[in-house]
Design an enzyme around this catalytic site. Structure first.
Site, PDB file in Angstrom:
ATOM      1  CG  ASP A   1      17.752 -28.448 -31.147  1.00 43.76           C
ATOM      2  OD1 ASP A   1      17.563 -27.347 -31.675  1.00 43.76           O
ATOM      3  OD2 ASP A   1      16.816 -29.215 -30.851  1.00 43.76           O
TER       4      ASP A   1
ATOM      5  CD  GLU B   1      13.878 -34.556 -31.033  1.00 43.86           C
ATOM      6  OE1 GLU B   1      13.468 -33.681 -31.834  1.00 43.86           O
ATOM      7  OE2 GLU B   1      13.117 -35.123 -30.211  1.00 43.86           O
TER       8      GLU B   1
ATOM      9  CB  THR C   1      16.068 -31.082 -37.747  1.00 43.95           C
ATOM     10  OG1 THR C   1      16.141 -31.194 -36.327  1.00 43.95           O
ATOM     11  CG2 THR C   1      15.014 -30.062 -38.146  1.00 43.95           C
TER      12      THR C   1
END
Length: 606
Positions: A230, A344, A430
């Site tokens: 990802d 997320e 992230t």
């Protein structure tokens, strides 16, 4: 919510890495079982949660608490630990947290400078990075080992297999460290690893999931936007936004094109696990980590795709009041029911609201907030959900709850927050860490960087809303919604189509209300998400009050209606003259009339 988790961590767990919200104590590395990578990949006895949360305190505007937490880290934290940790997790949580807090503590433009601070966080960051560097030094490909002992380096028995995300999501933190310390080595090794993975892509520009760092051979050939791969794509694009170097954008655009062609399914809603060389389907599940993808698509400017992908995870969340680790879209059931409070999905919700201002995304945020409070909040913090189907809780509050999940929720609702108004080249990593880079640290642009049609790295698309919307003039994205505006997401056909994909009802049944469900409407939805011409259908449902009785609803489909509503009708005639804004999300409240009133049923609201 944030302070409930934060205060309990400080009171009950600090200086250990994480909070156990059930036992009401702290946890660090598992010394008794060094092979327990579920714990030891992340926990290294370096007060993880406080470091990971530093910049969240700044985002919340808590300057005194931010300064106090920084002083605690400078006083108590040491990386001279005999612990074997994962490169990826240590980089994004610890190194990123230190760098973000250092920039906030030194740059007056963000309003959180600390008097008397002399760069201690940056020195800690460099010390940590130096302990991670051995992972890069003994590989033939330049792809790093996945783990390193902070005191002794890479063990002789260390595995040579690593995932794409783990090896290719280092360049933001290592690059910023290089710029701040004027030592290019950190950025060079991270960029070399990212290139080494890209150079081993397939002929159709897809990457696998697991690779051998010595031979460069792919071990697991599944390609997706989810776990194990990802953040590689995320860091390609965000490295371009932050550093302004066209090489990153070139790689990202080729990768994005391949994903949209081979990984995305024909409906345009799902991103599957496919073979990297052929694009053939390898698994019928999506994982919760891939819910970051719509947010990245917003940054890149592909709003249409972002909206569709987000709706899949929205409907999964609505169905289970959390996001299971894996959901099987073929069987329409949970594959792995674990939910560790991941950020997320709310991250993508935040980006979509910033780009569209559609109040639907505020509703999504409220839904997440209420479910977290109702299902995971305990007297000592917030607990992981062991199984979303049963609600069983596990005794762990991972650091990203405070670092990301609650940060994005706060920024979603605090529209006037100063971090929502920054108009320059910054990114959230992230792990949700705020990383800006002042112009003095940028390299001089090459001729390639000034190629026409390249996105201006000085203006993150998220904050240039007008430019973003101009690229999508064929759709109407509401900026100032009003009561009669039915272009909002819930009124669009995509919503019911996504619900049908995951097997979720558009509305819930109960004893007092009976609704037309999306499972009935799904037969009327085109594979591209458009409503086909309405057909006459009869719906019988049981009204559960004192006695079992049935009622009948019929859609009127005479020639005039058939022609008027050939695609995505806004209004549909119903028997008796009732009108609906759209077939998508049709909702009727049926009330039983008394015998004195003639009996039968009456539509009282719709």
């Amino acid at each position: 919510m944030f302070f409930h988790g934060w205060n309990n961590y400080l009171t009950l767990a600090y200086p250990e890495d994480e909070l156990n919200p059930i036992l009401c104590n702290g946890r660090g590395s598992d010394k008794l079982n060094p092979g327990n990578i579920n714990i030891n990949d992340i926990l290294g006895d370096y007060s993880l949660t406080i470091i990971d949360t530093l910049d969240t305190l700044a985002v919340l505007g808590e300057h005194e608490m931010f300064e106090d937490a920084v002083n605690k880290v400078l006083r108590d934290v040491s990386f001279n630990q005999d612990n074997r940790v994962q490169i990826f997790e240590t980089n994004i949580r610890i190194l990123g947290g230190l760098l973000s807090a250092h920039i906030l503590a030194t740059d007056p433009s963000y309003g959180h400078t600390i008097k008397g601070y002399n760069g201690g966080l940056l020195r800690l960051a460099q010390d940590l990075a130096d302990r991670l560097i051995p992972a890069f030094q003994y590989t033939k490909t330049g792809i790093p080992y996945p783990r390193v002992n902070l005191r002794h380096g890479v063990q002789r028995t260390e595995t040579v297999e690593t995932c794409t995300a783990g090896a290719g999501s280092l360049v933001l933190e290592f690059g910023v460290l290089s710029r701040l310390t004027n030592n290019t080595y950190y950025e060079d090794v991270a960029k070399r690893a990212m290139r080494a993975l890209w150079n081993r892509r397939s002929d159709i520009d897809l990457l696998g999931n697991v690779i051998n760092i010595q031979t460069g051979q792919w071990i697991h050939t599944a390609s997706s936007t989810g776990a194990g791969i990802d953040s590689y794509f995320e860091y390609l694009f965000k490295a371009y936004v932050l550093f302004g170097e066209a090489e990153y954008l070139d790689m990202f655009e080729d990768a994005y094109r391949a994903i949209m062609q081979h990984v995305r399914d024909p409906s345009g809603y799902l991103y599957r696990n496919v073979h990297m060389s052929s694009g053939a389907l390898m698994a019928t599940w999506v994982d919760s980590l891939s819910s970051f993808w719509p947010g990245l698509q917003v940054l890149y400017g592909d709003l249409d795709s972002a909206i569709k992908g987000h709706l899949i995870f929205y409907n999964i969340w609505r169905r289970y009041h959390a996001l299971p680790e894996r959901f099987d879209f073929y069987r329409k059931t949970v594959d792995i029911g674990f939910y560790p409070l991941r950020p997320e999905f709310i991250e993508s919700t935040y980006y979509l609201y910033r780009a569209t201002r559609d109040p639907f995304y505020l509703h999504v945020g409220e839904m997440v907030l209420e479910d977290l409070n109702n299902r995971t909040r305990l007297p000592c913090g917030f607990a992981t959900i062991g199984d979303v189907r049963t609600g069983r809780l596990e005794d762990r509050m991972e650091s990203f709850l405070l670092s990301e999940t609650l940060k994005y929720l706060y920024l979603l609702f605090d529209t006037d927050n100063s971090f929502n108004k920054i108009d320059s080249n910054f990114v959230f990593t992230t792990e949700g860490h705020f990383l800006p880079l002042a112009g003095q640290y940028l390299k001089k642009p090459t001729s390639a960087a000034s190629t026409p049609n390249k996105i201006d790295n000085r203006m993150c698309l998220l904050h240039n809303i007008d430019t973003l919307l101009q690229q999508h003039q064929h759709h109407h994205y509401i900026q100032h919604p009003h009561n009669l505006d039915i272009s909002s997401i819930p009124y669009r056909p995509e919503t019911d189509f996504a619900a049908a994909i995951v097997g979720s009802n558009s509305n819930e049944d109960n004893d007092e209300e009976t609704f037309i469900t999306s499972s009935i409407l799904s037969d009327m939805l085109h594979s591209k998400g458009h409503c086909i011409s309405p057909q006459t259908i009869q719906v019988e449902r049981q009204y559960r009050k004192q006695e079992q009785q049935s009622f009948e609803l019929t859609f009127n489909t005479d020639v005039r209606t058939h022609q008027l509503h050939r695609q995505s009708p806004k209004f549909v005639e119903l028997v008796g003259g009732f009108l609906s804004r759209s077939l998508s999300g049709l909702k009727l409240e049926i009330t039983k009339r008394s015998h004195r009133s003639g009996g039968g049923f009456q539509v009282t609201r719709g």
